[in-house]
Design an enzyme around this catalytic site. Structure first.
Site, PDB file in Angstrom:
ATOM      1  N   CYS A 113       0.707  -1.256  -0.084  1.00  0.00           N
ATOM      2  CA  CYS A 113       0.024   0.066   0.046  1.00  0.00           C
ATOM      3  C   CYS A 113       0.756   1.318  -0.013  1.00  0.00           C
ATOM      4  O   CYS A 113       1.715   1.542   0.682  1.00  0.00           O
ATOM      5  CB  CYS A 113      -0.987  -0.048   1.235  1.00  0.00           C
ATOM      6  SG  CYS A 113      -1.789   1.605   1.455  1.00  0.00           S
ATOM      7  N   GLU A 153      -5.509   7.777   9.216  1.00  0.00           N
ATOM      8  CA  GLU A 153      -5.110   8.552   7.951  1.00  0.00           C
ATOM      9  C   GLU A 153      -3.956   8.857   7.762  1.00  0.00           C
ATOM     10  O   GLU A 153      -3.243   9.717   8.440  1.00  0.00           O
ATOM     11  CB  GLU A 153      -6.185   9.697   8.200  1.00  0.00           C
ATOM     12  CG  GLU A 153      -6.061  10.823   7.290  1.00  0.00           C
ATOM     13  CD  GLU A 153      -6.109  10.464   5.431  1.00  0.00           C
ATOM     14  OE1 GLU A 153      -5.332  10.757   4.765  1.00  0.00           O
ATOM     15  OE2 GLU A 153      -7.068   9.928   5.382  1.00  0.00           O
ATOM     16  N   ARG A 186     -13.998   0.126   6.690  1.00  0.00           N
ATOM     17  CA  ARG A 186     -13.157  -0.698   5.920  1.00  0.00           C
ATOM     18  C   ARG A 186     -11.854  -0.827   6.782  1.00  0.00           C
ATOM     19  O   ARG A 186     -11.573   0.053   7.620  1.00  0.00           O
ATOM     20  CB  ARG A 186     -12.484  -0.049   4.539  1.00  0.00           C
ATOM     21  CG  ARG A 186     -13.653   0.098   3.513  1.00  0.00           C
ATOM     22  CD  ARG A 186     -13.110   0.718   2.377  1.00  0.00           C
ATOM     23  NE  ARG A 186     -12.069  -0.155   1.554  1.00  0.00           N
ATOM     24  CZ  ARG A 186     -10.966   0.521   1.318  1.00  0.00           C
ATOM     25  NH1 ARG A 186     -10.733   1.795   1.585  1.00  0.00           N
ATOM     26  NH2 ARG A 186      -9.990  -0.479   0.825  1.00  0.00           N
ATOM     27  N   TYR A 187     -11.152  -1.923   6.669  1.00  0.00           N
ATOM     28  CA  TYR A 187      -9.844  -2.120   7.607  1.00  0.00           C
ATOM     29  C   TYR A 187      -8.590  -1.720   6.653  1.00  0.00           C
ATOM     30  O   TYR A 187      -8.175  -2.628   6.047  1.00  0.00           O
ATOM     31  CB  TYR A 187      -9.907  -3.644   8.049  1.00  0.00           C
ATOM     32  CG  TYR A 187     -11.509  -4.249   8.295  1.00  0.00           C
ATOM     33  CD1 TYR A 187     -11.820  -3.634   9.252  1.00  0.00           C
ATOM     34  CD2 TYR A 187     -11.963  -4.993   7.390  1.00  0.00           C
ATOM     35  CE1 TYR A 187     -13.307  -3.952   9.578  1.00  0.00           C
ATOM     36  CE2 TYR A 187     -13.201  -5.621   7.823  1.00  0.00           C
ATOM     37  CZ  TYR A 187     -13.730  -5.123   8.968  1.00  0.00           C
ATOM     38  OH  TYR A 187     -15.003  -5.668   9.179  1.00  0.00           O
ATOM     39  N   TRP A 234      -6.697  -7.539   5.366  1.00  0.00           N
ATOM     40  CA  TRP A 234      -5.131  -7.751   5.575  1.00  0.00           C
ATOM     41  C   TRP A 234      -4.847  -8.715   6.646  1.00  0.00           C
ATOM     42  O   TRP A 234      -5.656  -8.622   7.461  1.00  0.00           O
ATOM     43  CB  TRP A 234      -4.583  -6.227   5.887  1.00  0.00           C
ATOM     44  CG  TRP A 234      -4.748  -5.390   4.738  1.00  0.00           C
ATOM     45  CD1 TRP A 234      -5.367  -4.001   4.889  1.00  0.00           C
ATOM     46  CD2 TRP A 234      -4.363  -5.228   3.279  1.00  0.00           C
ATOM     47  NE1 TRP A 234      -5.300  -3.510   3.770  1.00  0.00           N
ATOM     48  CE2 TRP A 234      -4.578  -3.887   2.782  1.00  0.00           C
ATOM     49  CE3 TRP A 234      -3.515  -6.057   2.726  1.00  0.00           C
ATOM     50  CZ2 TRP A 234      -4.395  -3.618   1.578  1.00  0.00           C
ATOM     51  CZ3 TRP A 234      -3.201  -5.958   1.333  1.00  0.00           C
ATOM     52  CH2 TRP A 234      -3.648  -4.462   0.812  1.00  0.00           C
TER      53      TRP A 234
END
Length: 315
Positions: free
Chosen positions: A57, A144, A126-127, A90
């Site tokens: 990511c 964030e 969401r994770y 994940w």
């Protein structure tokens, strides 16, 4: 209800596009800050916080990179998750099974979703990564990336040699950095997802065109500057440095290697900075090409794009 029962593979993990065919990113929900203010709930403390990331990511990559650039390795521990987004989100692995990963030694979790439920048993979003965890209060401080980057840059400086060295958000460049961040986020960072996850031709073409218009704009900026704001590496550069998407997300109108010599020079320069080469392209490729809805066969291409270790050609 157990954690595994709460995880629904149809919503929200794989909900890439809405009915209009466009990708809409869900806002992060944990938005607290590490702060040196006297009344702060989360003051900077050595060893108190833990970062959950993976090498796939780019949003997590920027948090991992700022931790390294600021010299926070001994202050904030880290866990590297597996690069695969499973039906339960994940998950954690170990270097024996997957080189480069680490198990969760803080919470003993098997899935990242468990971390979210520890922080909020009623969580329904969401994770996502990165996640900054507070070991003392046993909760998520922030998920964030832009905010994590910002306070890691500033709030530990009094504890670090030379104030942590590099300042990624210098006061004299803040207005310029904010302006760059705004359009680069919308058309490049998120633009590749708007292109790759689009489910209509119109949505894809709209966002892919905007992406390459912005890359042309960045190329022109870097024709005159070493970094996006001048001679200093800043948060704007940190947030732009994403190493994937060209083929898999259909962002192939042009290529960085062949059509953007200034961006290529910039990327090599960033990659070759001390502690800058925290990119694992093998994880990135296997993770993104493992998204079955975009690549049902799971076949991973052999190429890695431009070699970022080659010598930088100075302007």
């Amino acid at each position: 209800m157990s954690t595994s029962e709460k995880v629904n593979p149809d919503a929200p993990i794989y909900k890439f596009a809405s009915k209009d065919g466009k990708f809409h990113r869900e806002a992060s929900q944990f938005r607290n800050f590490i702060s040196r203010q006297p009344d702060s709930q989360f003051p900077p403390e050595k060893g108190r916080y833990h970062l959950y990331v993976n090498y796939l990511c780019p949003w997590a990559h920027r948090a991992l990179l700022v931790r390294a650039l600021k010299g926070l390795e001994d202050y904030i521990s880290v866990t590297i998750l597996h690069h695969t987004l499973s039906e339960k989100g994940w998950f954690f692995s170990n270097p024996t099974d997957t080189p480069g990963t680490t198990p969760d030694t803080v919470n003993g979790a098997k899935y990242l979703s468990e971390i979210y439920f520890k922080a909020n048993p009623d969580y329904e979003g969401r994770y996502t990564i990165p996640v900054l965890w507070d070991k003392k209060t046993k909760t998520i401080v922030n998920n964030e990336s832009s905010e994590i980057v910002r306070f890691l840059n500033s709030e530990f400086n009094d504890m670090l040699p030379d104030g942590g060295g590099i300042d990624l958000y210098p006061e004299d460049l803040r207005a310029e950095i904010d302006e760059l961040n705004d359009w680069i986020y919308n058309t490049v960072n998120n633009g590749v997802y708007k292109s790759g996850f689009a489910t209509t031709q119109e949505a894809y073409e709209e966002n892919c065109t905007a992406l390459f218009q912005s890359l042309d704009r960045i190329e022109a900026i870097l024709a005159k500057k070493v970094f996006l704001t001048g001679d200093r590496f800043t948060e704007a550069d940190l947030r732009l440095f994403d190493p994937v998407y060209h083929g898999h997300f259909k962002c192939n109108i042009k290529s960085i290697e062949k059509d953007y010599p200034n961006i290529l020079r910039w990327a090599r320069q960033v990659y070759q900075m001390p502690k800058g080469n925290m990119v694992n392209l093998e994880h990135a490729k296997r993770g993104y090409y493992g998204i079955k809805r975009l690549n049902p066969t799971g076949v991973v291409p052999l190429g890695n794009g431009p070699d970022l270790s080659k010598p930088v050609i100075k302007q």
